[in-house]
Design a protein around this motif. Sequence first.
Motif, PDB file in Angstrom:
ATOM      1  N   HIS A  81     -25.052 -11.189 -44.841  1.00 43.16           N
ATOM      2  CA  HIS A  81     -26.109 -11.686 -43.909  1.00 43.16           C
ATOM      3  C   HIS A  81     -26.411 -11.374 -45.500  1.00 43.16           C
ATOM      4  CE1 HIS A  81     -30.060 -10.930 -40.550  1.00 43.16           C
ATOM      5  NE2 HIS A  81     -30.060 -12.039 -41.858  1.00 43.16           N
ATOM      6  N   ALA A  82     -27.196 -11.767 -45.467  1.00 48.16           N
ATOM      7  CA  ALA A  82     -28.400 -11.650 -46.617  1.00 48.16           C
ATOM      8  C   ALA A  82     -29.728 -11.169 -46.950  1.00 48.16           C
ATOM      9  CB  ALA A  82     -27.774 -11.602 -48.396  1.00 48.16           C
ATOM     10  N   LYS A  83     -30.743 -10.505 -46.827  1.00 46.87           N
ATOM     11  CA  LYS A  83     -32.039 -10.900 -46.816  1.00 46.87           C
ATOM     12  C   LYS A  83     -32.917  -9.716 -47.497  1.00 46.87           C
ATOM     13  CE  LYS A  83     -35.376 -11.225 -42.673  1.00 46.87           C
ATOM     14  NZ  LYS A  83     -35.854 -10.866 -41.483  1.00 46.87           N
ATOM     15  N   LYS A  84     -33.926 -11.201 -47.930  1.00 45.60           N
ATOM     16  CA  LYS A  84     -34.648  -9.684 -48.699  1.00 45.60           C
ATOM     17  C   LYS A  84     -36.144 -10.602 -49.416  1.00 45.60           C
ATOM     18  CE  LYS A  84     -32.278  -6.754 -50.482  1.00 45.60           C
ATOM     19  NZ  LYS A  84     -32.584  -5.165 -49.964  1.00 45.60           N
ATOM     20  N   SER A  85     -36.958 -10.190 -49.920  1.00 44.20           N
ATOM     21  CA  SER A  85     -38.098 -10.637 -49.692  1.00 44.20           C
ATOM     22  C   SER A  85     -38.998  -9.130 -51.303  1.00 44.20           C
ATOM     23  CB  SER A  85     -39.112 -10.101 -48.741  1.00 44.20           C
ATOM     24  OG  SER A  85     -39.324  -8.324 -48.097  1.00 44.20           O
ATOM     25  N   GLY A  86     -39.855  -9.860 -51.537  1.00 47.19           N
ATOM     26  CA  GLY A  86     -40.728  -9.121 -52.869  1.00 47.19           C
ATOM     27  C   GLY A  86     -40.027  -9.797 -53.552  1.00 47.19           C
ATOM     28  N   ALA A  87     -39.706  -8.769 -54.851  1.00 52.47           N
ATOM     29  CA  ALA A  87     -38.526  -8.843 -56.152  1.00 52.47           C
ATOM     30  C   ALA A  87     -37.560  -8.075 -56.110  1.00 52.47           C
ATOM     31  CB  ALA A  87     -39.552  -8.099 -57.661  1.00 52.47           C
ATOM     32  N   ASP A  88     -36.614  -8.823 -55.503  1.00 48.28           N
ATOM     33  CA  ASP A  88     -35.236  -8.226 -55.225  1.00 48.28           C
ATOM     34  C   ASP A  88     -34.101  -9.405 -55.043  1.00 48.28           C
ATOM     35  OD1 ASP A  88     -33.372  -6.155 -54.538  1.00 48.28           O
ATOM     36  OD2 ASP A  88     -34.284  -5.559 -53.813  1.00 48.28           O
ATOM     37  N   GLU A  89     -32.754  -8.803 -54.890  1.00 51.91           N
ATOM     38  CA  GLU A  89     -31.490  -9.725 -54.479  1.00 51.91           C
ATOM     39  C   GLU A  89     -30.674  -9.094 -53.969  1.00 51.91           C
ATOM     40  OE1 GLU A  89     -29.160 -11.037 -57.943  1.00 51.91           O
ATOM     41  OE2 GLU A  89     -30.823 -10.715 -59.249  1.00 51.91           O
ATOM     42  N   GLY A 204     -22.223 -14.992 -49.117  1.00 52.13           N
ATOM     43  CA  GLY A 204     -24.104 -15.310 -49.453  1.00 52.13           C
ATOM     44  C   GLY A 204     -24.868 -14.366 -50.308  1.00 52.13           C
ATOM     45  N   TRP A 205     -26.047 -15.267 -49.727  1.00 60.57           N
ATOM     46  CA  TRP A 205     -27.241 -14.052 -51.339  1.00 60.57           C
ATOM     47  C   TRP A 205     -28.399 -15.000 -51.084  1.00 60.57           C
ATOM     48  CZ3 TRP A 205     -23.549 -17.977 -52.789  1.00 60.57           C
ATOM     49  CH2 TRP A 205     -24.306 -19.522 -52.885  1.00 60.57           C
ATOM     50  N   ALA A 206     -29.331 -14.026 -50.544  1.00 58.40           N
ATOM     51  CA  ALA A 206     -30.509 -14.253 -50.860  1.00 58.40           C
ATOM     52  C   ALA A 206     -31.330 -13.542 -52.796  1.00 58.40           C
ATOM     53  CB  ALA A 206     -31.007 -13.279 -50.050  1.00 58.40           C
TER      54      ALA A 206
END
Length: 233
Positions: A81-89, A204-206
Amino acid sequence: MSAPESTWKAAGASPLFALPLLLCGCIIDAEAALDAVEDLGPVEAASQGLCGRGDVEPPDLAATVQGDAQANAATGELSVHAKKSGADEEHERAKLTAFIPSPDAAGQHHFSASIRMLEGFIHQTGFPLFGGYSQSGIELQLRVLSRNPATGNDDVLCEDSIVWQKGGEPSAHIALRRETHHLDCSFFSLRGAPNLRAETTLHGWAIAGGIAGAEASAVARLEEVEFDLCSDD
């Protein structure tokens, strides 16, 4: 000579692998698997030989993870479970590794894995007009590797993968279907080649940039693996 096969199977919803193996035409009965999740010792099997060779035990499984992913060698279950917001990964990987007995003959060999996708989705939101960008994805990957004794590094002998990915759209959501996927690859190996192993990975990636968000989640189960260790000649 037709290519004989070796087979493990997950025993339905059982918490442990029951590992019936057919190795080069010789039955290895591993149904006397462990009775309780708390007792996770090595699986035992009565072997009748491998291509005329002496006793051979079923390969061991090992679980490794990256990030907050989960992998269970007893059940074959993998989750990310990968989850990101803004400038990130963020990248998460859940991996099960099978250690393969040395082949009895040089030649082209085959390895395959059946993986049941139990649930999953990829999701993204973003505002391209304001510089927002997002990408998310799920990958099932099979790789057969061999440790190179000269360099100490791993050589990838063969690989196969399935990828679900979305990127660049303002908003997207994809639910992964509950179904079984088959990965397979063929590789050449010398007789008695050591340190062979097969890795089954759920990745999984975000990735997000600017005003955007991305999320990828999946749960899968390794249900069956098959391989041949005899020459196709």
